[in-house]
Structures are given as structure tokens and as C-alpha cells.
Design a protein around this motif. Sequence first.
Motif, PDB file in Angstrom:
ATOM      1  N   GLN A 118       0.832  -1.201   0.000  1.00  0.00           N
ATOM      2  CA  GLN A 118       0.000   0.000   0.000  1.00  0.00           C
ATOM      3  C   GLN A 118       0.869   1.254   0.000  1.00  0.00           C
ATOM      4  N   VAL A 119       1.942   1.244   0.795  1.00  0.00           N
ATOM      5  CA  VAL A 119       2.881   2.363   0.806  1.00  0.00           C
ATOM      6  C   VAL A 119       3.464   2.552  -0.589  1.00  0.00           C
ATOM      7  N   ASP A 120       3.818   1.447  -1.241  1.00  0.00           N
ATOM      8  CA  ASP A 120       4.371   1.500  -2.605  1.00  0.00           C
ATOM      9  C   ASP A 120       3.398   2.131  -3.606  1.00  0.00           C
ATOM     10  N   ARG A 121       2.116   1.965  -3.397  1.00  0.00           N
ATOM     11  CA  ARG A 121       1.118   2.566  -4.295  1.00  0.00           C
ATOM     12  C   ARG A 121       1.034   4.073  -4.086  1.00  0.00           C
ATOM     13  N   ILE A 122       1.243   4.510  -2.858  1.00  0.00           N
ATOM     14  CA  ILE A 122       1.086   5.929  -2.537  1.00  0.00           C
ATOM     15  C   ILE A 122       2.321   6.759  -2.853  1.00  0.00           C
ATOM     16  N   LEU A 123       3.505   6.264  -2.535  1.00  0.00           N
ATOM     17  CA  LEU A 123       4.719   7.077  -2.682  1.00  0.00           C
ATOM     18  C   LEU A 123       4.859   7.769  -4.037  1.00  0.00           C
ATOM     19  N   PRO A 124       4.659   7.070  -5.161  1.00  0.00           N
ATOM     20  CA  PRO A 124       4.822   7.767  -6.447  1.00  0.00           C
ATOM     21  C   PRO A 124       3.706   8.780  -6.745  1.00  0.00           C
ATOM     22  N   ARG A 125       2.631   8.736  -5.958  1.00  0.00           N
ATOM     23  CA  ARG A 125       1.508   9.651  -6.169  1.00  0.00           C
ATOM     24  C   ARG A 125       1.574  10.880  -5.259  1.00  0.00           C
ATOM     25  N   LEU A 126       2.658  10.988  -4.472  1.00  0.00           N
ATOM     26  CA  LEU A 126       2.856  12.182  -3.667  1.00  0.00           C
ATOM     27  C   LEU A 126       3.418  13.304  -4.522  1.00  0.00           C
ATOM     28  N   THR A 127       3.032  14.524  -4.198  1.00  0.00           N
ATOM     29  CA  THR A 127       3.620  15.682  -4.860  1.00  0.00           C
ATOM     30  C   THR A 127       5.091  15.775  -4.451  1.00  0.00           C
ATOM     31  N   HIS A 128       5.887  16.525  -5.191  1.00  0.00           N
ATOM     32  CA  HIS A 128       7.249  16.794  -4.746  1.00  0.00           C
ATOM     33  C   HIS A 128       7.138  17.643  -3.485  1.00  0.00           C
ATOM     34  N   GLY A 129       7.804  17.221  -2.438  1.00  0.00           N
ATOM     35  CA  GLY A 129       7.650  17.849  -1.131  1.00  0.00           C
ATOM     36  C   GLY A 129       6.542  17.218  -0.319  1.00  0.00           C
ATOM     37  N   GLY A 130       5.841  16.233  -0.911  1.00  0.00           N
ATOM     38  CA  GLY A 130       4.758  15.543  -0.213  1.00  0.00           C
ATOM     39  C   GLY A 130       5.288  14.666   0.909  1.00  0.00           C
ATOM     40  N   LEU A 131       4.463  14.482   1.926  1.00  0.00           N
ATOM     41  CA  LEU A 131       4.870  13.781   3.138  1.00  0.00           C
ATOM     42  C   LEU A 131       4.063  12.508   3.349  1.00  0.00           C
ATOM     43  N   LEU A 132       4.753  11.421   3.649  1.00  0.00           N
ATOM     44  CA  LEU A 132       4.123  10.165   4.039  1.00  0.00           C
ATOM     45  C   LEU A 132       4.501   9.905   5.490  1.00  0.00           C
ATOM     46  N   ILE A 133       3.488   9.636   6.325  1.00  0.00           N
ATOM     47  CA  ILE A 133       3.697   9.352   7.739  1.00  0.00           C
ATOM     48  C   ILE A 133       3.218   7.928   8.015  1.00  0.00           C
ATOM     49  N   ILE A 134       4.045   7.160   8.716  1.00  0.00           N
ATOM     50  CA  ILE A 134       3.676   5.799   9.113  1.00  0.00           C
ATOM     51  C   ILE A 134       3.913   5.698  10.616  1.00  0.00           C
ATOM     52  N   LYS A 135       2.849   5.381  11.375  1.00  0.00           N
ATOM     53  CA  LYS A 135       2.951   5.304  12.833  1.00  0.00           C
ATOM     54  C   LYS A 135       2.653   3.885  13.331  1.00  0.00           C
ATOM     55  N   PHE A 136       3.464   3.444  14.298  1.00  0.00           N
ATOM     56  CA  PHE A 136       3.301   2.136  14.911  1.00  0.00           C
ATOM     57  C   PHE A 136       3.615   2.241  16.400  1.00  0.00           C
ATOM     58  N   ASN A 137       3.116   1.287  17.175  1.00  0.00           N
ATOM     59  CA  ASN A 137       3.549   1.177  18.568  1.00  0.00           C
ATOM     60  C   ASN A 137       4.935   0.544  18.645  1.00  0.00           C
ATOM     61  N   SER A 138       5.235  -0.363  17.716  1.00  0.00           N
ATOM     62  CA  SER A 138       6.564  -0.963  17.633  1.00  0.00           C
ATOM     63  C   SER A 138       6.871  -1.273  16.167  1.00  0.00           C
ATOM     64  N   MET A 139       8.143  -1.322  15.850  1.00  0.00           N
ATOM     65  CA  MET A 139       8.594  -1.510  14.470  1.00  0.00           C
ATOM     66  C   MET A 139       8.105  -2.839  13.901  1.00  0.00           C
ATOM     67  N   PRO A 140       7.319  -2.792  12.815  1.00  0.00           N
ATOM     68  CA  PRO A 140       6.855  -4.039  12.206  1.00  0.00           C
ATOM     69  C   PRO A 140       7.936  -4.657  11.310  1.00  0.00           C
ATOM     70  N   ILE A 141       7.738  -5.906  11.022  1.00  0.00           N
ATOM     71  CA  ILE A 141       8.669  -6.619  10.148  1.00  0.00           C
ATOM     72  C   ILE A 141       8.663  -5.954   8.768  1.00  0.00           C
ATOM     73  N   GLY A 142       9.843  -5.715   8.264  1.00  0.00           N
ATOM     74  CA  GLY A 142       9.988  -5.226   6.898  1.00  0.00           C
ATOM     75  C   GLY A 142      10.144  -3.722   6.747  1.00  0.00           C
ATOM     76  N   LEU A 143       9.680  -2.924   7.684  1.00  0.00           N
ATOM     77  CA  LEU A 143       9.721  -1.467   7.497  1.00  0.00           C
ATOM     78  C   LEU A 143      11.144  -0.928   7.472  1.00  0.00           C
ATOM     79  N   GLU A 144      11.988  -1.397   8.367  1.00  0.00           N
ATOM     80  CA  GLU A 144      13.361  -0.892   8.406  1.00  0.00           C
ATOM     81  C   GLU A 144      14.080  -1.163   7.083  1.00  0.00           C
ATOM     82  N   ASP A 145      13.958  -2.381   6.561  1.00  0.00           N
ATOM     83  CA  ASP A 145      14.574  -2.707   5.267  1.00  0.00           C
ATOM     84  C   ASP A 145      13.962  -1.879   4.145  1.00  0.00           C
TER      85      ASP A 145
END
Length: 173
Positions: A118-145
Amino acid sequence: MIPTTQTLVHQLIEQTVHVGDTVIDATTANGINTRFLATRVGTTGHVLSYTATKDNANATAASLFMSGLSDRVTLLGKTIDSHFVTELGAQRQASMAIFDYSSDAQNNNDISENYLEQVDRILPRLTHGGLLIIKFNSMPIGLEDYMHNLIRADFKQATYITDTIQAHFITRI
């Protein structure tokens, strides 16, 4: 004073989102972010809000109606999928998007297995200077990589961690 994660996120939203913008709440949950975004985009902007449960959709729709913000929001009872570009609009970009899987949104137990797709679908649709925020209580598998593998020439990143919640920020350059 150290701000809460929610306070910092709302401050960044206030700096990033302008009247008339299109924004995305990818995980509506309790609707707190959808309502806040709707107040920021004004009457000429639009919030595209995704919720995976009928109860969350109903509660958010009622809250938006009571707040007089319904006309600024398209509430979709599903997660982001292959129809996302059509839902956003083929020629439209978003200035901001948020995935809130934290206890702030009462959504910390509903992390989608395919949230990175889902993140991959959104990132290219952000404007230049656009912001993506992802919030978690703890780091999920895969996000750091995932964040490590983003092209540094295309995206800037930051992370804010408190005792209970962490927020990851990706800005499209």
C-alpha cells in the motif's frame, strides 16, 4: 518539553497540508486523522479515507457528518489496492498520506500484512515535497529494510520515537 508523537504529527500536517490539497488517510481507524485532515484541506480540498471495517466507517461517517466535514471526505470501506489510482484520480497527486497503526488511532492491532504494498502505491503519487507518515507502537517486520532501500536521491526520511509510539516520515524530493 518533548511533544507526543500525535502532537508532532499534527504539527507536520499543519505545515504540509494547505487549503485545496488532496490528502490520504490510509488507515482511518477511529477517524481522528481523517477529521483533522478534513479541517486542514478546507472546502476546496479533499481527503481520501480508507477503512477496513464497517464499524470504523460508520463511526467516522457519523463524526464527519456531525462536524460538518462530510463533503470534504470520500470514505472507502476497504484497504488501498490496485484501484487506488482510479480512486485518487489519474491526474491527481496527494500532498500528504498517513498510515496510523498506533494506539493514537486505536489501530495498533490491525496492521495489514500488505501495508508495504500500500505504501508503494502511494509514494509515487505524492507531490514533490509531499509527506508520508507511518505510525506504529513498535517496528513491524519489513519497514526498516523498506526505508533503507528507498532511493536517497528521491526521498528524505526521519523517525521520531517516544516511549509508546514511533512515527516514520518519508518526504518525496
